[in-house]
Motif scaffolding. Sequence first.
Motif, short mmCIF file in Angstrom:
data_model
loop_
_atom_site.label_atom_id
_atom_site.label_comp_id
_atom_site.label_asym_id
_atom_site.label_seq_id
_atom_site.Cartn_x
_atom_site.Cartn_y
_atom_site.Cartn_z
N VAL A 103 0.74 -1.23 0.09
CA VAL A 103 0.10 0.00 0.08
C VAL A 103 0.77 1.25 0.11
N THR A 104 1.97 1.21 1.03
CA THR A 104 2.86 2.48 0.87
C THR A 104 3.46 2.63 -0.36
N SER A 105 3.86 1.65 -0.95
CA SER A 105 4.73 1.64 -2.23
C SER A 105 3.78 2.28 -3.41
N ALA A 106 2.49 1.65 -3.51
CA ALA A 106 1.38 2.14 -4.38
C ALA A 106 1.08 3.91 -4.27
N VAL A 107 0.84 4.11 -2.90
CA VAL A 107 0.59 5.36 -2.70
C VAL A 107 1.51 6.36 -3.08
N ALA A 108 2.86 5.96 -2.76
CA ALA A 108 3.99 6.69 -2.96
C ALA A 108 4.14 7.27 -4.72
N GLY A 109 4.12 6.01 -5.22
CA GLY A 109 4.05 5.73 -6.79
C GLY A 109 3.03 6.84 -7.46
N ARG A 110 1.89 6.78 -6.65
CA ARG A 110 0.77 7.33 -7.48
C ARG A 110 0.98 8.96 -7.00
N VAL A 150 0.72 6.49 8.10
CA VAL A 150 1.36 5.17 8.09
C VAL A 150 1.87 4.89 9.55
N ASP A 151 2.65 5.96 10.09
CA ASP A 151 3.18 6.03 11.53
C ASP A 151 1.78 5.70 12.49
N ARG A 152 0.91 6.09 12.27
CA ARG A 152 -0.44 5.94 13.13
C ARG A 152 -0.93 4.65 13.10
#
Length: 168
Positions: A103-110, A150-152
């Motif tokens: 999820v983090t990777s997808a959000v970062a890319g988008r 993400v931290d939360r």
Amino acid sequence: CQRCQYNLTAMNDAQVGYVEKFGRFWETQGGSRTAGKIVGWLTICDPPHQSTSQLVAALDASHGSISTLARQLVDLGFVERTTFPGDRSSYYTLNSAGWMGAVTSAVAGRTAFLLEMGRKGVELSHGSDHRPHGLLLMAEFLETEWPLFVDRMNAYISERLQAAPGNE
């Protein structure tokens, strides 16, 4: 191996539906339906580790397909490969951290794409159009707030898992 015994006939209709729904979802995200079924099954199976042969039997798929897709899921970080002393088989388990990574990777890319397009849109419209400016503001918000989210979320998950039954 003795610890790896399972009874596939115990897979009830709800479990079959869950695994199938996971497969269809995975497919809508550009992946293979069978890869999604592997992830779905590894999310609910007992025991939590499954050999290639167990996955083949559970998912009614070919050995080659399961083997190839399991390796891909390991590479993506969704699944971990493990072994047990005295047992030559490899077993696969769900890597719960794989979801966060994906999820983090997808959000970062988008977000990177949206930032680029928002900036270019503002430039092309000479700042006079609210549409590209709104896109840019949204992307900037995601860029700033996503890491905090993400931290939360990690803290939330960690707290809940520590308080879960069986973790006393």
